[in-house]
Design an enzyme around this catalytic site. Sequence first.
Site, PDB file in Angstrom:
ATOM      1  N   TYR A  48       0.845  -1.186   0.000  1.00 60.99           N
ATOM      2  CA  TYR A  48       0.000   0.000   0.000  1.00 60.99           C
ATOM      3  C   TYR A  48       0.887   1.245   0.000  1.00 60.99           C
ATOM      4  CZ  TYR A  48      -3.476   3.443   1.417  1.00 60.99           C
ATOM      5  OH  TYR A  48      -4.302   4.545   1.457  1.00 60.99           O
ATOM      6  N   ASP A  62      -0.639  16.012   5.752  1.00 58.78           N
ATOM      7  CA  ASP A  62      -1.522  15.321   4.818  1.00 58.78           C
ATOM      8  C   ASP A  62      -2.802  16.136   4.620  1.00 58.78           C
ATOM      9  OD1 ASP A  62      -2.754  13.413   3.249  1.00 58.78           O
ATOM     10  OD2 ASP A  62      -3.410  12.197   4.951  1.00 58.78           O
ATOM     11  N   ASP A  89      -2.967   5.743  -2.685  1.00 60.14           N
ATOM     12  CA  ASP A  89      -3.938   6.725  -2.219  1.00 60.14           C
ATOM     13  C   ASP A  89      -3.887   7.925  -3.159  1.00 60.14           C
ATOM     14  OD1 ASP A  89      -5.326   8.700  -0.854  1.00 60.14           O
ATOM     15  OD2 ASP A  89      -4.162   8.557   0.995  1.00 60.14           O
ATOM     16  N   ASP A  91      -5.965  10.497  -2.943  1.00 60.02           N
ATOM     17  CA  ASP A  91      -6.663  11.606  -2.277  1.00 60.02           C
ATOM     18  C   ASP A  91      -8.031  11.850  -2.915  1.00 60.02           C
ATOM     19  OD1 ASP A  91      -4.645  11.886  -0.449  1.00 60.02           O
ATOM     20  OD2 ASP A  91      -3.725  13.614  -1.394  1.00 60.02           O
ATOM     21  N   HIS A 116      -7.343   4.448  -4.768  1.00 64.15           N
ATOM     22  CA  HIS A 116      -8.638   4.838  -4.215  1.00 64.15           C
ATOM     23  C   HIS A 116      -8.766   6.356  -4.202  1.00 64.15           C
ATOM     24  CE1 HIS A 116      -7.008   5.928  -0.211  1.00 64.15           C
ATOM     25  NE2 HIS A 116      -6.347   4.794  -0.215  1.00 64.15           N
ATOM     26  N   GLU A 118     -11.230   9.447  -2.506  1.00 59.96           N
ATOM     27  CA  GLU A 118     -12.125   9.691  -1.377  1.00 59.96           C
ATOM     28  C   GLU A 118     -13.126  10.797  -1.685  1.00 59.96           C
ATOM     29  OE1 GLU A 118      -9.276  12.408   1.421  1.00 59.96           O
ATOM     30  OE2 GLU A 118      -8.565  10.444   0.748  1.00 59.96           O
ATOM     31  N   CYS A 126      -6.311  13.830   7.284  1.00 59.49           N
ATOM     32  CA  CYS A 126      -6.262  12.417   7.638  1.00 59.49           C
ATOM     33  C   CYS A 126      -7.653  11.947   8.022  1.00 59.49           C
ATOM     34  CB  CYS A 126      -5.293  12.203   8.790  1.00 59.49           C
ATOM     35  SG  CYS A 126      -5.372  10.540   9.510  1.00 59.49           S
ATOM     36  N   ARG A 161     -13.268   5.475  -1.563  1.00 61.13           N
ATOM     37  CA  ARG A 161     -13.194   5.652  -0.114  1.00 61.13           C
ATOM     38  C   ARG A 161     -14.250   6.671   0.304  1.00 61.13           C
ATOM     39  NH1 ARG A 161      -8.010   8.153   3.288  1.00 61.13           N
ATOM     40  NH2 ARG A 161      -9.255   9.658   4.445  1.00 61.13           N
ATOM     41  N   GLU A 195     -13.840   4.526   5.639  1.00 64.52           N
ATOM     42  CA  GLU A 195     -12.820   5.073   6.535  1.00 64.52           C
ATOM     43  C   GLU A 195     -13.370   5.327   7.942  1.00 64.52           C
ATOM     44  OE1 GLU A 195     -10.007   5.110   7.497  1.00 64.52           O
ATOM     45  OE2 GLU A 195      -8.847   6.732   6.580  1.00 64.52           O
ATOM     46  N   ASN A 217      -8.816  -0.148   7.235  1.00 65.02           N
ATOM     47  CA  ASN A 217      -7.616   0.638   7.525  1.00 65.02           C
ATOM     48  C   ASN A 217      -7.275   0.499   9.008  1.00 65.02           C
ATOM     49  OD1 ASN A 217      -5.601   2.528   7.783  1.00 65.02           O
ATOM     50  ND2 ASN A 217      -6.891   4.304   7.355  1.00 65.02           N
TER      51      ASN A 217
END
Length: 303
Positions: A48, A62, A89, A91, A116, A118, A126, A161, A195, A217
Amino acid sequence: MLYAAATAAEKRLNLRAGLASGTIQRFPGAFNPLSAKLIQAKGFEGVYISGAVLSADLGLPDIGLTTLTEVAGRAQQIARMTDLPAIVDADTGFGEPMNVARTIQTLEDAGLAGMHIEDQVNPKRCGHLDGKQVVDEETALKRIRAAVDARRDPNFLVMARTDIRATVPGDGGLDAAVDRAKKLVDAGADAIFPEAMATLAEFEAIRAAVDVPLLANMTEFGKSELFTVDQLAGIGINMVIWPVSLLRLAMGSAARGLDTLIGHGTLEPVLAEMQHRADLYELLDYESYNQFDTNVFNFQIKR
């Protein structure tokens, strides 16, 4: 030697097969290409690549400061060093739906097995912090539709996500997460990443709602209890990630080493905690480079 033998297409097929196998797929987070090689050497099923890790690697929080170019470049460096499938990721997709489409094709070209996207707003944060905000339903669905339409390899995994669970208090948040997960699947998502689920029961509610693979996660110091692989497998989770764990372990060890250097003037007291030079060279497959020049590896290392 050099880069992985498996092609991107093979890795994507392996990811799909793993998710359909009935065996939970374990994807520790790699913080650099070398750690990806270690993940493979230890026998895990995949790698990952965390957005939080990529931003931290640049010394940034982040919050969506990294660019597609930075993420794709680093993800390529990591993915090409392992025969395991790597997912990244992405984002919020780095912009509007047309940007999401470009993101997908760029990550395909970088050799990733999947990614993924989100449903947070920008600036994002985060997923295990308070104060998150998510976009409206139509915007979230447009991102996924754009991703699915843009991919050229149908085996490239498009995972959605959703962070909506934490934006609504009480059971209302779980209900919202279930509803959004269903609609993201209807929009074409191959898998769902719910998430910040707080309990196994919450994961089970998502599992009962959709028939695509689910990711859990298990990040430390977050909203979710650190469930074991067996616990997650027992409720039908298909993939588990530990996104920042190796970075946290490495940085914790580095901080203790620097403290030792300050206190003792030498790192002799912590040699046993270090990766030995011989182990590093074995992981790098150093000796195999002798096929180019027999003078490359013509020495012995004492343990």
